[in-house]
Motif scaffolding. Structure first.
Motif, PDB file in Angstrom:
ATOM      1  N   GLY A   1       0.822  -1.210   0.000  1.00 19.32           N
ATOM      2  CA  GLY A   1       0.000   0.000   0.000  1.00 19.32           C
ATOM      3  C   GLY A   1       0.852   1.255   0.000  1.00 19.32           C
ATOM      4  O   GLY A   1       0.554   2.221  -0.707  1.00 19.32           O
ATOM      5  N   PHE A   2       1.917   1.241   0.800  1.00 18.97           N
ATOM      6  CA  PHE A   2       2.808   2.398   0.824  1.00 18.97           C
ATOM      7  C   PHE A   2       3.502   2.578  -0.523  1.00 18.97           C
ATOM      8  O   PHE A   2       3.685   3.699  -0.997  1.00 18.97           O
ATOM      9  N   ALA A   3       3.880   1.478  -1.176  1.00 19.51           N
ATOM     10  CA  ALA A   3       4.497   1.558  -2.500  1.00 19.51           C
ATOM     11  C   ALA A   3       3.518   2.138  -3.521  1.00 19.51           C
ATOM     12  O   ALA A   3       3.912   2.924  -4.399  1.00 19.51           O
ATOM     13  N   ILE A   4       2.254   1.777  -3.422  1.00 18.79           N
ATOM     14  CA  ILE A   4       1.237   2.327  -4.313  1.00 18.79           C
ATOM     15  C   ILE A   4       1.083   3.833  -4.073  1.00 18.79           C
ATOM     16  O   ILE A   4       1.000   4.618  -5.024  1.00 18.79           O
ATOM     17  N   LEU A   5       1.048   4.243  -2.808  1.00 17.04           N
ATOM     18  CA  LEU A   5       0.972   5.675  -2.496  1.00 17.04           C
ATOM     19  C   LEU A   5       2.190   6.427  -3.031  1.00 17.04           C
ATOM     20  O   LEU A   5       2.079   7.523  -3.598  1.00 17.04           O
ATOM     21  N   PHE A   6       3.363   5.856  -2.851  1.00 15.51           N
ATOM     22  CA  PHE A   6       4.606   6.488  -3.307  1.00 15.51           C
ATOM     23  C   PHE A   6       4.625   6.624  -4.831  1.00 15.51           C
ATOM     24  O   PHE A   6       4.911   7.707  -5.367  1.00 15.51           O
ATOM     25  N   ALA A   7       4.320   5.544  -5.539  1.00 15.42           N
ATOM     26  CA  ALA A   7       4.317   5.578  -7.007  1.00 15.42           C
ATOM     27  C   ALA A   7       3.213   6.506  -7.522  1.00 15.42           C
ATOM     28  O   ALA A   7       3.417   7.223  -8.511  1.00 15.42           O
ATOM     29  N   GLY A   8       2.075   6.521  -6.854  1.00 17.27           N
ATOM     30  CA  GLY A   8       0.995   7.423  -7.264  1.00 17.27           C
ATOM     31  C   GLY A   8       1.383   8.883  -7.081  1.00 17.27           C
ATOM     32  O   GLY A   8       1.047   9.732  -7.906  1.00 17.27           O
ATOM     33  N   GLY A   9       2.095   9.181  -6.011  1.00 21.16           N
ATOM     34  CA  GLY A   9       2.566  10.551  -5.787  1.00 21.16           C
ATOM     35  C   GLY A   9       3.567  10.986  -6.841  1.00 21.16           C
ATOM     36  O   GLY A   9       3.505  12.108  -7.351  1.00 21.16           O
ATOM     37  N   ILE A  10       4.491  10.099  -7.187  1.00 23.49           N
ATOM     38  CA  ILE A  10       5.469  10.421  -8.235  1.00 23.49           C
ATOM     39  C   ILE A  10       4.763  10.629  -9.568  1.00 23.49           C
ATOM     40  O   ILE A  10       5.080  11.558 -10.320  1.00 23.49           O
ATOM     41  N   LEU A  11       3.808   9.777  -9.881  1.00 22.03           N
ATOM     42  CA  LEU A  11       3.054   9.912 -11.130  1.00 22.03           C
ATOM     43  C   LEU A  11       2.258  11.210 -11.159  1.00 22.03           C
ATOM     44  O   LEU A  11       2.230  11.902 -12.183  1.00 22.03           O
ATOM     45  N   LEU A  12       1.633  11.556 -10.050  1.00 19.71           N
ATOM     46  CA  LEU A  12       0.868  12.796  -9.971  1.00 19.71           C
ATOM     47  C   LEU A  12       1.755  14.012 -10.213  1.00 19.71           C
ATOM     48  O   LEU A  12       1.422  14.893 -11.010  1.00 19.71           O
ATOM     49  N   PHE A  13       2.906  14.059  -9.551  1.00 12.78           N
ATOM     50  CA  PHE A  13       3.802  15.191  -9.733  1.00 12.78           C
ATOM     51  C   PHE A  13       4.401  15.224 -11.136  1.00 12.78           C
ATOM     52  O   PHE A  13       4.660  16.306 -11.679  1.00 12.78           O
ATOM     53  N   ALA A  14       4.640  14.077 -11.748  1.00 12.53           N
ATOM     54  CA  ALA A  14       5.150  14.045 -13.120  1.00 12.53           C
ATOM     55  C   ALA A  14       4.114  14.606 -14.099  1.00 12.53           C
ATOM     56  O   ALA A  14       4.453  15.367 -15.012  1.00 12.53           O
ATOM     57  N   ILE A  15       2.868  14.255 -13.914  1.00 10.73           N
ATOM     58  CA  ILE A  15       1.797  14.779 -14.776  1.00 10.73           C
ATOM     59  C   ILE A  15       1.653  16.280 -14.580  1.00 10.73           C
ATOM     60  O   ILE A  15       1.536  17.037 -15.549  1.00 10.73           O
ATOM     61  N   LEU A  16       1.680  16.732 -13.315  1.00 11.45           N
ATOM     62  CA  LEU A  16       1.593  18.175 -13.044  1.00 11.45           C
ATOM     63  C   LEU A  16       2.762  18.936 -13.664  1.00 11.45           C
ATOM     64  O   LEU A  16       2.571  20.007 -14.244  1.00 11.45           O
TER      65      LEU A  16
END
Length: 57
Positions: A14-29
Motif C-alpha cells: 500500500g505504501f508503494a502504491i501511495l509512493f508511485a501514485g505521488g510520483i506519477l501525480l507530480f510528473a503529470i503536473l
C-alpha cells in the motif's frame, strides 16, 4: 473505507502504491505546467548579431 486506509498505510504494498501514485501525480503536473509555460514564453529563435549577449559588456 477503513480497510482501504489500513491497506494503504499499514502494508508495504500500500505504501508503494501511495509512493508511485505521488510520483506519477507530480510528473503529470510538471508536464502540464511545462506545456503551459512553453505556450506563454515562445522561443523567438537565435539572437541576431546586434543583440547583446552579456549584461556586463
Amino acid at each position: 473505507m477503513d480497510a482501504v486506509f489500513s491497506f494503504l498505510f499499514g502494508t508495504r504494498t500500500g505504501f508503494a502504491i501511495l509512493f508511485a501514485g505521488g510520483i506519477l501525480l507530480f510528473a503529470i503536473l510538471a508536464f502540464v505546467m511545462e506545456k503551459r509555460t512553453h505556450k506563454m514564453y515562445v522561443d523567438r529563435g537565435p539572437k541576431s548579431e546586434d543583440e547583446e549577449d552579456n549584461f556586463w559588456d
